[in-house]
Write an enzyme that holds these catalytic residues in place. Structure first.
Site, PDB file in Angstrom:
ATOM      1  N   LYS A 113       1.366  -1.511   0.199  1.00 50.12           N
ATOM      2  CA  LYS A 113       0.091  -0.178   0.260  1.00 50.12           C
ATOM      3  C   LYS A 113       1.050   1.059   0.277  1.00 50.12           C
ATOM      4  O   LYS A 113       0.851   2.716  -1.099  1.00 50.12           O
ATOM      5  CB  LYS A 113      -0.330   0.011   0.855  1.00 50.12           C
ATOM      6  CG  LYS A 113      -1.999  -0.748   0.808  1.00 50.12           C
ATOM      7  CD  LYS A 113      -2.578  -0.895   2.632  1.00 50.12           C
ATOM      8  CE  LYS A 113      -2.295  -1.310   3.783  1.00 50.12           C
ATOM      9  NZ  LYS A 113      -1.935  -2.205   3.732  1.00 50.12           N
TER      10      LYS A 113
ATOM     11  N   ASN B 277      -2.701   6.413   5.454  1.00 52.96           N
ATOM     12  CA  ASN B 277      -1.355   5.903   6.537  1.00 52.96           C
ATOM     13  C   ASN B 277      -0.408   6.480   6.017  1.00 52.96           C
ATOM     14  O   ASN B 277       0.497   5.993   7.444  1.00 52.96           O
ATOM     15  CB  ASN B 277      -1.822   4.293   6.317  1.00 52.96           C
ATOM     16  CG  ASN B 277      -3.233   3.088   7.033  1.00 52.96           C
ATOM     17  OD1 ASN B 277      -3.465   4.347   8.593  1.00 52.96           O
ATOM     18  ND2 ASN B 277      -2.728   1.785   7.135  1.00 52.96           N
TER      19      ASN B 277
ATOM     20  N   HIS C 124      -2.650  -9.716  10.038  1.00 50.70           N
ATOM     21  CA  HIS C 124      -4.232  -9.423  11.492  1.00 50.70           C
ATOM     22  C   HIS C 124      -5.397 -10.270  11.997  1.00 50.70           C
ATOM     23  O   HIS C 124      -5.411  -9.649  12.796  1.00 50.70           O
ATOM     24  CB  HIS C 124      -4.670  -7.715  10.826  1.00 50.70           C
ATOM     25  CG  HIS C 124      -3.317  -6.845  10.420  1.00 50.70           C
ATOM     26  ND1 HIS C 124      -3.220  -6.088  11.635  1.00 50.70           N
ATOM     27  CD2 HIS C 124      -3.641  -6.248   9.114  1.00 50.70           C
ATOM     28  CE1 HIS C 124      -1.866  -5.307  10.555  1.00 50.70           C
ATOM     29  NE2 HIS C 124      -2.330  -5.724   9.008  1.00 50.70           N
TER      30      HIS C 124
HETATM   31  P1  ADP Z   1       1.992  -1.979   3.625  1.00 49.01           P
HETATM   32  O1  ADP Z   1       1.733  -0.283   3.331  1.00 49.01           O
HETATM   33  O2  ADP Z   1       1.045  -2.369   2.852  1.00 49.01           O
HETATM   34  O3  ADP Z   1       2.266  -2.272   4.232  1.00 49.01           O
HETATM   35  P2  ADP Z   1       4.906  -1.451   1.824  1.00 49.01           P
HETATM   36  O4  ADP Z   1       4.793  -1.106   0.778  1.00 49.01           O
HETATM   37  O5  ADP Z   1       4.908  -0.345   3.572  1.00 49.01           O
HETATM   38  O6  ADP Z   1       2.828  -2.382   1.889  1.00 49.01           O
HETATM   39  O7  ADP Z   1       5.052  -2.408   2.009  1.00 49.01           O
HETATM   40  C1  ADP Z   1       5.352  -3.411   2.931  1.00 49.01           C
HETATM   41  C2  ADP Z   1       6.009  -4.866   3.599  1.00 49.01           C
HETATM   42  O8  ADP Z   1       5.389  -5.826   1.650  1.00 49.01           O
HETATM   43  C3  ADP Z   1       7.777  -4.729   2.611  1.00 49.01           C
HETATM   44  O9  ADP Z   1       8.645  -5.454   2.980  1.00 49.01           O
HETATM   45  C4  ADP Z   1       7.714  -4.557   0.950  1.00 49.01           C
HETATM   46  O10 ADP Z   1       8.810  -4.976   0.746  1.00 49.01           O
HETATM   47  C5  ADP Z   1       6.619  -5.763   1.301  1.00 49.01           C
HETATM   48  N1  ADP Z   1       5.737  -5.563  -0.346  1.00 49.01           N
HETATM   49  C6  ADP Z   1       5.330  -4.312  -0.666  1.00 49.01           C
HETATM   50  N2  ADP Z   1       4.896  -4.591  -1.883  1.00 49.01           N
HETATM   51  C7  ADP Z   1       4.623  -5.928  -2.099  1.00 49.01           C
HETATM   52  C8  ADP Z   1       3.622  -6.504  -2.678  1.00 49.01           C
HETATM   53  N3  ADP Z   1       3.341  -6.042  -3.444  1.00 49.01           N
HETATM   54  N4  ADP Z   1       3.670  -7.907  -2.321  1.00 49.01           N
HETATM   55  C9  ADP Z   1       3.544  -8.205  -1.130  1.00 49.01           C
HETATM   56  N5  ADP Z   1       4.682  -8.058  -0.500  1.00 49.01           N
HETATM   57  C10 ADP Z   1       5.036  -6.072  -0.549  1.00 49.01           C
END
Ligand code: ADP
Length: 463
Positions: A123, A146, A193
């Site tokens: 996200k 967020n 979660h």
């Molecule tokens: P969120 O805001 O949904 O938590 P983030 O962009 O902050 O997503 O990324 C959260 C974690 O998931 C990080 O460890 C990132 O490397 C990983 N991540 C980012 N994009 C994806 C995706 N499309 N699918 C799975 N994991 C992802």
């Protein structure tokens, strides 16, 4: 903007005095509401917020929630961390008192178009990238939710011309009523979660509320490669897809290293894979989703390519830290669930020393076994979840109980050979040993810097 509501003279209770709660209280005060606040934590932990609000006439209740306070309101706005079924919230609902998340309130005042991004992972990355592309395209974009500023804090800056891109969580979506994004992105659905939801189904239903109020003129952007997303495709909005694997009927997809957008049979090249500066296939999904949404929001192809090329990435998401004596360090402190860790492991060819652990969120770690066996040379376990993880991961890769992050970093560095990588991707929340995942990531980077200094200070040829 939805049918705005009149806050003047209304009794509004803000539950939780984190950043979002404070922003909500300020917003309602500025519109003449009679604001009260209720917070579980004691005075010492929320002193600044409590002092500010009291000075502005807010009745502040600390150290617990009183049912009477909740029942005396016209509207209640709980912060994202507050459980949906907190008993006094349920009691208020039973009396017909509206309980809205802050994004519901914000959406009723935000002007211009609304784009909302949700999913289990990606996200923040996708929201930040989309905002970055829209700015490159010269569109008046606001970014929040967020990520960064709470949505409610963007209302003042919004106008009929703005495009507001919000990152929204399942917690925020649960308590929405009319929240209606013009463009809604659902990136993926994987277990997360489960300490808060009774089941995966319940969690997925909360996410699907993103589409609940969309109509025929609105757009949904969905991951065609994720079966859990695909089978929940909403009927009302126009559906667009993104896929790494297949050419989609409408939406963004990859062909021969090129990102295309397809609509009504017409295909437009938007960017090439070579332009993507982020590591990992999961980030290709994020790029496809952001490119599709940017195109639907009116960004031209050239600006989309330029935005992708110049995107700096987001801190704590598979973030490159440094190379020390040939060993590379990556900070993926935000990898707080198993799927994110799988994606991180897959982003490297092998030679990984992985730091796992923290506060357990109720998930199952066994799905990590195969990827750890393929990619990891060793695992260092930290935090409260270490024993549960050890039991579930035993035999997949050599495990060492390191206890603290400090020790894990030193042990991993000692073990790693030049050309190998140390990866912090904990699969857990951070609250047992750190304030939050950002704090954990910063501590990790600081520990790496110390190794770097020590290595730089060492006498060549010595030791
Ligand atoms: P969120 O805001 O949904 O938590 P983030 O962009 O902050 O997503 O990324 C959260 C974690 O998931 C990080 O460890 C990132 O490397 C990983 N991540 C980012 N994009 C994806 C995706 N499309 N699918 C799975 N994991 C992802």
């Amino acid at each position: 903007m939805l049918a705005g509501i009149e806050l003047e003279g209304r009794r509004v209770l803000v539950v939780g005095l984190e950043r979002t709660g404070l922003a909500t209280a300020r917003f309602c005060l500025a519109r003449g509401a009679r604001v009260a606040a209720s917070e579980l934590r004691p005075e010492a932990q929320v002193a600044a917020a409590a002092t500010e609000l009291r000075a502005r006439g807010v009745a502040v209740e600390l150290g617990g929630h009183r049912a009477e306070t909740f029942l005396a309101q016209d509207l209640i706005v709980p912060s994202p961390g507050v459980p949906y079924h907190l008993p006094p919230l349920d009691a208020a609902r039973a009396r017909g008192i509206p309980v809205w998340s802050e994004i519901e309130l914000a959406a009723r005042f935000l002007e211009g178009r609304l784009v909302a991004v949700t999913g289990s992972n990606g996200k923040t990355t996708t929201t930040a990238l989309l905002g970055h592309i829209l700015v490159q395209a010269g569109l008046p974009a606001l970014v929040g939710g967020n990520i960064g500023a709470p949505a409610i804090g963007l209302v003042e800056a919004s106008s009929p011309a703005t495009v507001t891109v919000l990152e929204v969580s399942s917690f925020q979506l649960e308590a929405t009523e009319r929240f209606r994004p013009h463009i809604a992105l659902l990136l993926n659905l994987t277990p997360d979660h489960l300490d808060r939801y009774l089941s995966f189904e319940e969690y997925a239903l909360a996410k699907a509320r993103l589409f609940a109020n969309q109509r025929a003129g609105d757009f949904a952007v969905l991951n065609a490669d994720d079966p859990e997303v695909a089978r929940r495709a909403p009927a009302a909005p126009q559906g667009f897809w993104f896929s790494r694997a297949n050419r989609v009927a409408a939406g963004a997809y990859l062909r021969d290293g090129q990102i295309f957008f397809r609509r009504e049979g017409e295909e437009t090249p938007l960017a090439t894979l070579r332009e993507v500066p982020l590591r990992g296939e999961h980030n290709v999904e994020n790029v496809l989703a952001a490119a599709a949404a940017a195109w639907l929001a009116g960004a031209p192809a050239g600006a989309i390519a330029a935005g992708i090329r110049s995107f700096p990435g987001v801190e704590h998401r598979l973030e490159y830290v440094a190379e020390v004596r040939g060993v590379e360090f990556y900070n993926d402190s935000k990898a707080t669930n198993v799927d994110a860790v799988l994606k991180a492991l897959d982003a490297f060819p092998g030679g990984l020393w992985v730091i796992l652990g923290g506060k357990d969120k109720g998930g199952d770690y066994a799905p990590l076994r195969a990827s750890l066996a393929r990619r990891a040379r060793g695992v260092f376990l930290i935090g409260a979840a270490a024993e549960k993880m050890a039991a579930q991961l035993e035999g997949a890769a050599p495990l060492e109980r390191a206890g603290t992050l400090d020790r894990a970093v030193r042990r991993a560095f000692a073990a790693a050979a030049a050309g190998e990588t140390v990866l912090l991707a904990p699969a857990c929340a951070s609250f047992d040993q750190f304030e939050n995942f950002e704090h954990r990531g910063r501590v990790f980077k600081q520990l790496v810097r110390e190794l770097e200094h020590a290595a730089a200070g060492a006498v060549p040829g010595g030791d």
